[in-house]
Design an enzyme around this catalytic site. Structure first.
Site, PDB file in Angstrom:
ATOM      1  N   PRO A   9       0.790  -1.238   0.000  1.00 17.47           N
ATOM      2  CG  PRO A   9      -0.139  -1.119   2.120  1.00 17.47           C
ATOM      3  CD  PRO A   9       0.505  -2.075   1.170  1.00 17.47           C
ATOM      4  CG  ASN A  10      -0.272   4.281   1.328  1.00 20.52           C
ATOM      5  OD1 ASN A  10      -1.253   4.826   0.826  1.00 20.52           O
ATOM      6  ND2 ASN A  10      -0.308   3.705   2.507  1.00 20.52           N
ATOM      7  NE  ARG A  17       4.113   6.590   1.285  1.00 19.35           N
ATOM      8  CZ  ARG A  17       4.364   5.377   1.793  1.00 19.35           C
ATOM      9  NH1 ARG A  17       4.771   4.390   1.013  1.00 19.35           N
ATOM     10  NH2 ARG A  17       4.213   5.142   3.059  1.00 19.35           N
ATOM     11  CE1 TYR A  22       8.986   5.085   2.590  1.00 15.31           C
ATOM     12  CE2 TYR A  22       7.388   6.862   2.888  1.00 15.31           C
ATOM     13  CZ  TYR A  22       7.947   5.662   3.309  1.00 15.31           C
ATOM     14  OH  TYR A  22       7.471   5.046   4.441  1.00 15.31           O
ATOM     15  CG  ASN A  73       8.400  -2.160   0.082  1.00 14.82           C
ATOM     16  OD1 ASN A  73       7.920  -2.265   1.217  1.00 14.82           O
ATOM     17  ND2 ASN A  73       8.949  -1.042  -0.368  1.00 14.82           N
ATOM     18  CB  ALA A  76       1.586   0.060   6.135  1.00 13.34           C
ATOM     19  CD  GLU A  97      11.460  -7.341   5.625  1.00 12.11           C
ATOM     20  OE1 GLU A  97      12.177  -8.218   6.157  1.00 12.11           O
ATOM     21  OE2 GLU A  97      10.843  -6.460   6.266  1.00 12.11           O
ATOM     22  CG  HIS A  99      11.388  -2.281   4.028  1.00 12.93           C
ATOM     23  ND1 HIS A  99      10.016  -2.263   3.993  1.00 12.93           N
ATOM     24  CD2 HIS A  99      11.736  -3.409   4.701  1.00 12.93           C
ATOM     25  CE1 HIS A  99       9.550  -3.334   4.619  1.00 12.93           C
ATOM     26  NE2 HIS A  99      10.574  -4.049   5.049  1.00 12.93           N
ATOM     27  NE  ARG A 106      10.512   5.859   8.290  1.00  6.55           N
ATOM     28  CZ  ARG A 106       9.514   5.712   7.406  1.00  6.55           C
ATOM     29  NH1 ARG A 106       9.626   4.780   6.467  1.00  6.55           N
ATOM     30  NH2 ARG A 106       8.451   6.485   7.444  1.00  6.55           N
TER      31      ARG A 106
HETATM   32  C1  DQA Z   1       8.367   1.026   3.485  1.00  7.87           C
HETATM   33  C2  DQA Z   1       8.503   1.267   4.984  1.00  7.87           C
HETATM   34  C3  DQA Z   1       7.194   1.032   5.690  1.00  7.87           C
HETATM   35  O1  DQA Z   1       7.346   1.251   7.092  1.00  7.87           O
HETATM   36  C4  DQA Z   1       6.140   1.979   5.173  1.00  7.87           C
HETATM   37  O2  DQA Z   1       4.892   1.713   5.778  1.00  7.87           O
HETATM   38  C5  DQA Z   1       6.041   1.991   3.696  1.00  7.87           C
HETATM   39  C6  DQA Z   1       7.247   1.872   2.889  1.00  7.87           C
HETATM   40  C7  DQA Z   1       9.653   1.365   2.705  1.00  7.87           C
HETATM   41  O3  DQA Z   1       9.760   0.943   1.576  1.00  7.87           O
HETATM   42  O4  DQA Z   1      10.522   2.061   3.229  1.00  7.87           O
HETATM   43  O5  DQA Z   1       4.955   2.198   3.148  1.00  7.87           O
HETATM   44  O6  DQA Z   1       8.089  -0.345   3.272  1.00  7.87           O
END
Ligand code: DQA
Length: 143
Positions: A9-10, A17, A22, A73, A76, A97, A99, A106
């Site tokens: 998501p997002n 964002r 990011y 990835n 959240a 995994e 990110h 964080r």
């Molecule tokens: C994320 C880190 C997560 O904590 C966050 O909710 C994201 C992006 C990253 O790629 O840094 O949406 O996965």
């Protein structure tokens, strides 16, 4: 060798964002980055993005018997989803995994990762290059 790259998501909002965290590059830029990398590495890759937990679970289940490995990835859902963890365990595919940001530096809630329990490796904190490291690691692992 066929890989599935899953974005949660997002991540479709990249560029808009929280650019201080990011970056300013967009989700379309990320797709181009992954496409070019896979082309250079002779890898077949499907990239999937969803804001919905169940859709991600369905995609992981559909990968069974078709895909060699997964880069995910979960965004959240990293910090909340037992369902996505269980889906990865269910299909038994090697999964990495990834990110963009360094989740270990964080908020405390981002230090928890459910998916990590089913992953062979985690790459984080390097922006788009986290994906590069994850894809190259998986390629090498699957050789
Ligand atoms: C994320 C880190 C997560 O904590 C966050 O909710 C994201 C992006 C990253 O790629 O840094 O949406 O996965």
């Amino acid at each position: 060798m066929k890989l599935l790259i899953i974005n949660g998501p997002n991540l479709n909002m990249l560029g808009i964002r929280e650019p201080d965290i990011y970056g300013k590059r967009t989700y379309a830029d990320l797709l181009t980055y992954i496409e070019n990398l896979c082309k250079n590495e002779n890898l077949e890759a499907e990239v999937f993005q969803s804001n919905h937990e169940g859709a991600i679970v369905d995609k992981i289940q559909d990968a069974y018997g078709i895909i060699n490995g997964i880069v995910i990835n979960p965004a959240a859902y990293t910090h909340t989803s037992v369902a996505i963890l269980d889906a990865v365990k269910a299909v038994g595919l090697p999964t990495v995994e990834v990110h963009l940001s360094d989740v270990s530096k964080r908020e405390d809630f981002r230090k928890i990762s459910y998916i990590r329990n089913a992953c062979i490796k985690t790459f984080s904190g390097k922006g788009f290059d986290s994906y590069k490291e994850a894809i190259l690691y998986l390629k090498d692992y699957l050789k």
